[in-house]
Design a protein around this motif. Structure first.
Motif, PDB file in Angstrom:
ATOM      1  N   ARG A 100     -36.815 -42.533   3.123  1.00 25.79           N
ATOM      2  CA  ARG A 100     -37.218 -41.387   3.955  1.00 25.79           C
ATOM      3  C   ARG A 100     -36.133 -40.316   4.005  1.00 25.79           C
ATOM      4  O   ARG A 100     -36.436 -39.131   3.958  1.00 25.79           O
ATOM      5  CB  ARG A 100     -37.565 -41.846   5.376  1.00 25.79           C
ATOM      6  CG  ARG A 100     -38.925 -42.511   5.461  1.00 25.79           C
ATOM      7  CD  ARG A 100     -39.253 -42.935   6.870  1.00 25.79           C
ATOM      8  NE  ARG A 100     -39.403 -41.827   7.796  1.00 25.79           N
ATOM      9  CZ  ARG A 100     -40.516 -41.148   7.994  1.00 25.79           C
ATOM     10  NH1 ARG A 100     -41.597 -41.460   7.308  1.00 25.79           N
ATOM     11  NH2 ARG A 100     -40.568 -40.181   8.877  1.00 25.79           N
ATOM     12  N   SER A 101     -34.880 -40.729   4.117  1.00 16.49           N
ATOM     13  CA  SER A 101     -33.808 -39.734   4.189  1.00 16.49           C
ATOM     14  C   SER A 101     -33.628 -39.027   2.846  1.00 16.49           C
ATOM     15  O   SER A 101     -33.373 -37.820   2.804  1.00 16.49           O
ATOM     16  CB  SER A 101     -32.496 -40.366   4.653  1.00 16.49           C
ATOM     17  OG  SER A 101     -32.047 -41.329   3.736  1.00 16.49           O
ATOM     18  N   ILE A 102     -33.791 -39.742   1.752  1.00 18.99           N
ATOM     19  CA  ILE A 102     -33.702 -39.111   0.427  1.00 18.99           C
ATOM     20  C   ILE A 102     -34.831 -38.101   0.250  1.00 18.99           C
ATOM     21  O   ILE A 102     -34.614 -36.985  -0.219  1.00 18.99           O
ATOM     22  CB  ILE A 102     -33.732 -40.180  -0.693  1.00 18.99           C
ATOM     23  CG1 ILE A 102     -32.432 -40.974  -0.690  1.00 18.99           C
ATOM     24  CG2 ILE A 102     -33.957 -39.539  -2.052  1.00 18.99           C
ATOM     25  CD1 ILE A 102     -32.471 -42.215  -1.558  1.00 18.99           C
ATOM     26  N   ARG A 103     -36.039 -38.469   0.646  1.00 16.35           N
ATOM     27  CA  ARG A 103     -37.180 -37.547   0.547  1.00 16.35           C
ATOM     28  C   ARG A 103     -36.983 -36.329   1.447  1.00 16.35           C
ATOM     29  O   ARG A 103     -37.235 -35.212   1.043  1.00 16.35           O
ATOM     30  CB  ARG A 103     -38.481 -38.257   0.934  1.00 16.35           C
ATOM     31  CG  ARG A 103     -38.868 -39.411   0.051  1.00 16.35           C
ATOM     32  CD  ARG A 103     -39.742 -39.097  -1.084  1.00 16.35           C
ATOM     33  NE  ARG A 103     -40.907 -38.318  -0.718  1.00 16.35           N
ATOM     34  CZ  ARG A 103     -41.624 -37.694  -1.605  1.00 16.35           C
ATOM     35  NH1 ARG A 103     -41.313 -37.770  -2.872  1.00 16.35           N
ATOM     36  NH2 ARG A 103     -42.660 -36.973  -1.250  1.00 16.35           N
ATOM     37  N   SER A 104     -36.537 -36.556   2.681  1.00 18.32           N
ATOM     38  CA  SER A 104     -36.362 -35.448   3.626  1.00 18.32           C
ATOM     39  C   SER A 104     -35.286 -34.469   3.180  1.00 18.32           C
ATOM     40  O   SER A 104     -35.377 -33.281   3.443  1.00 18.32           O
ATOM     41  CB  SER A 104     -36.006 -35.980   5.014  1.00 18.32           C
ATOM     42  OG  SER A 104     -37.105 -36.628   5.572  1.00 18.32           O
ATOM     43  N   SER A 105     -34.250 -34.979   2.525  1.00 16.18           N
ATOM     44  CA  SER A 105     -33.156 -34.105   2.093  1.00 16.18           C
ATOM     45  C   SER A 105     -33.490 -33.359   0.803  1.00 16.18           C
ATOM     46  O   SER A 105     -32.731 -32.494   0.387  1.00 16.18           O
ATOM     47  CB  SER A 105     -31.877 -34.924   1.884  1.00 16.18           C
ATOM     48  OG  SER A 105     -32.028 -35.799   0.781  1.00 16.18           O
ATOM     49  N   GLY A 106     -34.603 -33.710   0.172  1.00 10.98           N
ATOM     50  CA  GLY A 106     -34.988 -33.033  -1.066  1.00 10.98           C
ATOM     51  C   GLY A 106     -34.268 -33.561  -2.292  1.00 10.98           C
ATOM     52  O   GLY A 106     -34.281 -32.935  -3.350  1.00 10.98           O
ATOM     53  N   ASP A 107     -33.639 -34.723  -2.169  1.00 10.62           N
ATOM     54  CA  ASP A 107     -32.861 -35.290  -3.271  1.00 10.62           C
ATOM     55  C   ASP A 107     -33.586 -36.395  -4.022  1.00 10.62           C
ATOM     56  O   ASP A 107     -32.983 -37.126  -4.796  1.00 10.62           O
ATOM     57  CB  ASP A 107     -31.535 -35.857  -2.739  1.00 10.62           C
ATOM     58  CG  ASP A 107     -30.612 -34.788  -2.219  1.00 10.62           C
ATOM     59  OD1 ASP A 107     -30.711 -33.650  -2.715  1.00 10.62           O
ATOM     60  OD2 ASP A 107     -29.788 -35.085  -1.338  1.00 10.62           O
ATOM     61  N   PHE A 108     -34.890 -36.528  -3.827  1.00  9.73           N
ATOM     62  CA  PHE A 108     -35.590 -37.646  -4.437  1.00  9.73           C
ATOM     63  C   PHE A 108     -35.552 -37.603  -5.962  1.00  9.73           C
ATOM     64  O   PHE A 108     -35.369 -38.627  -6.615  1.00  9.73           O
ATOM     65  CB  PHE A 108     -37.040 -37.728  -3.951  1.00  9.73           C
ATOM     66  CG  PHE A 108     -37.747 -38.948  -4.467  1.00  9.73           C
ATOM     67  CD1 PHE A 108     -37.494 -40.186  -3.925  1.00  9.73           C
ATOM     68  CD2 PHE A 108     -38.645 -38.857  -5.514  1.00  9.73           C
ATOM     69  CE1 PHE A 108     -38.118 -41.323  -4.395  1.00  9.73           C
ATOM     70  CE2 PHE A 108     -39.280 -39.987  -5.998  1.00  9.73           C
ATOM     71  CZ  PHE A 108     -39.017 -41.225  -5.438  1.00  9.73           C
ATOM     72  N   GLU A 109     -35.727 -36.416  -6.541  1.00  5.55           N
ATOM     73  CA  GLU A 109     -35.733 -36.309  -8.016  1.00  5.55           C
ATOM     74  C   GLU A 109     -34.405 -36.799  -8.590  1.00  5.55           C
ATOM     75  O   GLU A 109     -34.378 -37.569  -9.553  1.00  5.55           O
ATOM     76  CB  GLU A 109     -36.005 -34.866  -8.447  1.00  5.55           C
ATOM     77  CG  GLU A 109     -37.307 -34.284  -7.924  1.00  5.55           C
ATOM     78  CD  GLU A 109     -38.536 -34.881  -8.569  1.00  5.55           C
ATOM     79  OE1 GLU A 109     -38.455 -35.318  -9.730  1.00  5.55           O
ATOM     80  OE2 GLU A 109     -39.580 -34.922  -7.901  1.00  5.55           O
ATOM     81  N   ALA A 110     -33.290 -36.340  -8.008  1.00  5.95           N
ATOM     82  CA  ALA A 110     -31.971 -36.752  -8.498  1.00  5.95           C
ATOM     83  C   ALA A 110     -31.769 -38.245  -8.283  1.00  5.95           C
ATOM     84  O   ALA A 110     -31.235 -38.945  -9.154  1.00  5.95           O
ATOM     85  CB  ALA A 110     -30.873 -35.964  -7.786  1.00  5.95           C
ATOM     86  N   TYR A 111     -32.203 -38.745  -7.132  1.00  6.28           N
ATOM     87  CA  TYR A 111     -32.085 -40.170  -6.864  1.00  6.28           C
ATOM     88  C   TYR A 111     -32.889 -40.973  -7.888  1.00  6.28           C
ATOM     89  O   TYR A 111     -32.432 -41.986  -8.402  1.00  6.28           O
ATOM     90  CB  TYR A 111     -32.572 -40.511  -5.455  1.00  6.28           C
ATOM     91  CG  TYR A 111     -32.859 -41.985  -5.304  1.00  6.28           C
ATOM     92  CD1 TYR A 111     -31.824 -42.901  -5.190  1.00  6.28           C
ATOM     93  CD2 TYR A 111     -34.163 -42.468  -5.351  1.00  6.28           C
ATOM     94  CE1 TYR A 111     -32.081 -44.259  -5.101  1.00  6.28           C
ATOM     95  CE2 TYR A 111     -34.431 -43.815  -5.261  1.00  6.28           C
ATOM     96  CZ  TYR A 111     -33.388 -44.709  -5.137  1.00  6.28           C
ATOM     97  OH  TYR A 111     -33.639 -46.045  -5.068  1.00  6.28           O
ATOM     98  N   TRP A 112     -34.096 -40.517  -8.182  1.00 12.97           N
ATOM     99  CA  TRP A 112     -34.959 -41.263  -9.093  1.00 12.97           C
ATOM    100  C   TRP A 112     -34.337 -41.354 -10.479  1.00 12.97           C
ATOM    101  O   TRP A 112     -34.387 -42.399 -11.119  1.00 12.97           O
ATOM    102  CB  TRP A 112     -36.338 -40.622  -9.144  1.00 12.97           C
ATOM    103  CG  TRP A 112     -37.327 -41.498  -9.853  1.00 12.97           C
ATOM    104  CD1 TRP A 112     -37.857 -41.325 -11.083  1.00 12.97           C
ATOM    105  CD2 TRP A 112     -37.886 -42.723  -9.365  1.00 12.97           C
ATOM    106  NE1 TRP A 112     -38.711 -42.341 -11.399  1.00 12.97           N
ATOM    107  CE2 TRP A 112     -38.744 -43.228 -10.351  1.00 12.97           C
ATOM    108  CE3 TRP A 112     -37.734 -43.435  -8.185  1.00 12.97           C
ATOM    109  CZ2 TRP A 112     -39.449 -44.408 -10.196  1.00 12.97           C
ATOM    110  CZ3 TRP A 112     -38.449 -44.619  -8.041  1.00 12.97           C
ATOM    111  CH2 TRP A 112     -39.291 -45.088  -9.041  1.00 12.97           C
TER     112      TRP A 112
END
Length: 170
Positions: A100-112
């Protein structure tokens, strides 16, 4: 505490404010009770001066108001973990909150991308490796495998195919 003192604290000058409070209390000859309150506040400012670097925090864009922090906690934690009747293991709750925190911060693409490189993602079918595969899911409501038929269908399509064949799965 006056407006000037608050401004000085925001400028990172809490030690100066504490000294000024004590000086003024002495000059005004405050009673023991009133002086005790001033000393308590001044001692707090002195004791936590290393944490009261608001000038640095503001310069870096960090939120310093509790409302922002409390709002983030409500959004990230309470809205998901506080669902009526939900029970969580510590490890499961932590995993959900990280996503949830990764999605909220907008960093999901980089995390993935990082996740694919470091976790041996090649065992997951190629159609599931794209972040776009996961985007249509309503992340606030369907990360629980037990409660989300949509997510289970996406993760385990073979199970749902068998259901139609033999009628054993619900």
């Amino acid at each position: 505490m006056g407006k000037g003192a608050r401004t000085k604290i925001l400028q990172g000058k809490c030690v100066d404010v504490a000294a000024g409070m004590r000086r003024r209390a002495t000059v005004e000859g405050l009673s023991q009770d009133r002086r005790k309150a001033v000393d308590t506040c001044a001692n707090y400012l002195q004791k936590y001066r290393d944490y009261l670097k608001y000038d640095r925090y503001l310069e870096k864009g960090y939120p310093i108001a509790t409302g922002v922090i409390e709002g983030a906690c409500r959004h990230l934690i309470n809205d998901r973990l506080g669902i009526t009747g939900a029970r969580w293991r510590l490890s499961s709750a932590e995993a959900i909150l990280k996503i949830r925190s990764i999605r909220s911060s907008g960093d999901f693409e980089a995390y993935w991308e990082f996740h694919k490189k470091t976790s041996g993602l090649e065992i997951i079918p190629p159609f599931m490796q794209s972040p776009s595969y996961w985007k249509p899911l309503r992340w606030g409501n369907c990360l629980s495998l037990k409660k989300s038929r949509t997510l289970r269908k996406r993760l385990f399509p073979a199970l749902f195919k068998r259901k139609q064949d033999n009628g054993l799965l619900s």
